[in-house]
Enzyme design. Structure first.
Site, PDB file in Angstrom:
ATOM      1  N   HIS A  94       0.704   4.313  -2.622  1.00  0.00           N
ATOM      2  CA  HIS A  94       0.498   5.699  -2.185  1.00  0.00           C
ATOM      3  C   HIS A  94       1.658   6.594  -2.604  1.00  0.00           C
ATOM      4  CE1 HIS A  94      -2.914   5.315   0.983  1.00  0.00           C
ATOM      5  NE2 HIS A  94      -3.046   4.405   0.033  1.00  0.00           N
TER       6      HIS A  94
ATOM      7  N   HIS B  95      -6.156  -6.002  -2.215  1.00  0.00           N
ATOM      8  CA  HIS B  95      -7.065  -5.969  -1.074  1.00  0.00           C
ATOM      9  C   HIS B  95      -7.408  -7.371  -0.570  1.00  0.00           C
ATOM     10  CE1 HIS B  95      -8.792  -1.601  -1.430  1.00  0.00           C
ATOM     11  NE2 HIS B  95      -7.502  -1.643  -1.168  1.00  0.00           N
TER      12      HIS B  95
ATOM     13  N   ARG C 175       0.832  -1.209   0.000  1.00  0.00           N
ATOM     14  CA  ARG C 175       0.000   0.000   0.000  1.00  0.00           C
ATOM     15  C   ARG C 175       0.868   1.262   0.000  1.00  0.00           C
ATOM     16  NH1 ARG C 175      -2.918   2.723   4.556  1.00  0.00           N
ATOM     17  NH2 ARG C 175      -4.660   3.885   3.648  1.00  0.00           N
TER      18      ARG C 175
ATOM     19  N   ASN D 133      -3.142   8.705   4.995  1.00  0.00           N
ATOM     20  CA  ASN D 133      -1.978   7.929   5.422  1.00  0.00           C
ATOM     21  C   ASN D 133      -1.831   7.783   6.932  1.00  0.00           C
ATOM     22  OD1 ASN D 133      -1.100   7.570   2.751  1.00  0.00           O
ATOM     23  ND2 ASN D 133       0.005   9.513   2.748  1.00  0.00           N
TER      24      ASN D 133
ATOM     25  N   GLY E 196       4.478  10.671  -8.340  1.00  0.00           N
ATOM     26  CA  GLY E 196       5.229   9.573  -8.927  1.00  0.00           C
ATOM     27  C   GLY E 196       5.987   8.783  -7.879  1.00  0.00           C
TER      28      GLY E 196
END
Length: 334
Positions: free
Chosen positions: A71, A198, A67, A99, A77
């Site tokens: 993110h 997920h 994850r 976050n 980028g």
């Protein structure tokens, strides 16, 4: 990577090799497999060792590291900006509600980077360490292995407000998800394929509790959710209170610490946790991809690997752009 393939899945593997070649070619002008082969040959092994140690103790960190890479890549980028600490007057991406406090695994990146710096000072970027760690996490908990093109350099800017502008929220529908990923150069199939991450990790109840208690004026509970699954979730996520508590539940209940295609089978059974999960089966544009991923697990794993390579090439800094940080949480002093 995958064993005991039948005829159909052998064809899928051939297809994967072609896709991975094309995906690697997209980034070959700036990134390269084996970039550190001469300058720091032990870099990737150091990262894999750190990931294996951490995930063996806490399997949930695999989802955290995957994850974190996602993110990172969707905001400025794949430049390691998600790893930077805030500075006075400049809160960083870490402080974004997207976050904080849910993003985890920073200590794994820091440990790997420290050992690399001891052997190869200012050679390997934090952005590459994170890309390697995401791959190694997928291998540790899902047996999905792939070559990571590297040569990314680290950015020097990290802003608290940017993650909410670029990362898809849990209430997006399939069309919104498609548009969000398209802005980063990723296809509809890649969006659905990457959503399979997920199958591991957890979600806070606040990200989906509206589906249990306040879906709309007609239906307090989302009618598309399997009733038995909804009853189970309500035992884990009671109605909102003023206690400030926000429990977590696994994103995929059957094999919560195994990266596999059962996520897609859950969607077929109306057991997707988030709106942004279940919409993939409910939408005509993505339903067929979900069905194929559910049916051909090995093929999904191959597609996931190729899509991660593609995602890892989003808006990268290379050459003389950016820098190679000494410590991943702070920019270098000039």
């Amino acid at each position: 990577m995958m064993s005991s393939l039948g005829g159909t899945e052998k064809m899928a593997t051939i297809f994967f090799c072609i896709v991975l070649f094309l995906a690697t070619s997209v980034s070959s002008a700036s990134l390269k497999v084996g970039f550190y082969k001469s300058s720091c040959p032990s870099a990737e092994m150091i990262v894999r060792k750190a990931v294996n140690k951490a995930v063996s103790k806490n399997p949930g960190l695999a989802a955290g590291l995957i994850r974190m890479h996602f993110h990172d890549c969707f905001v400025r980028g794949c430049d390691g900006s998600v790893l930077l600490d805030s500075t006075p007057g400049n809160p960083s991406e870490k402080e974004s509600p997207v976050n904080n406090p849910s993003l985890r695994g920073f200590e794994v990146i820091d440990e790997a980077k420290a050992e690399i710096e001891a052997q190869c000072p200012q050679i390997v970027s934090c952005a590459d360490v994170l890309a390697f760690a995401a791959r190694d996490s997928a291998y540790k908990v899902g047996g999905i292995n792939y070559a990571v093109p590297s040569g990314r350099r680290d950015g020097r800017v990290s802003l608290k407000d940017e993650p909410t502008l670029h990362l898809p929220p849990p209430f997006f529908n399939a069309k919104q998800l498609e548009e969000n990923f398209a802005r980063k150069g990723l296809s509809l199939d890649e969006m659905v394929t990457l959503s399979g991450a997920h199958s591991i990790g957890v979600s806070h109840c606040s990200s989906f509790s509206n589906r249990l208690y306040s879906f709309n004026a007609t239906h307090p509970q989302d009618p598309s959710m399997d009733p038995e699954f909804a009853r189970y979730l309500k035992t884990k996520c009671p109605p909102s209170s003023n206690t400030g508590s926000d429990p977590t539940v696994p994103l995929e209940v059957q094999t919560p610490n195994r990266l596999d295609s059962k996520y897609y089978k859950d969607l077929k059974n109306h057991r997707g946790l988030l709106t942004s999960d279940q919409t993939l089966f409910d939408s005509p544009s993505t339903k067929r991809v979900v069905k194929n991923n559910a049916r051909y697990g090995a093929n999904w794993g191959n597609k996931y690997a190729a899509a991660m390579v593609r995602m890892g090439a989003i808006e990268v800094l290379t050459g003389t752009k950016g820098e190679i940080r000494k410590h991943c949480s702070v920019v270098n002093y000039r």
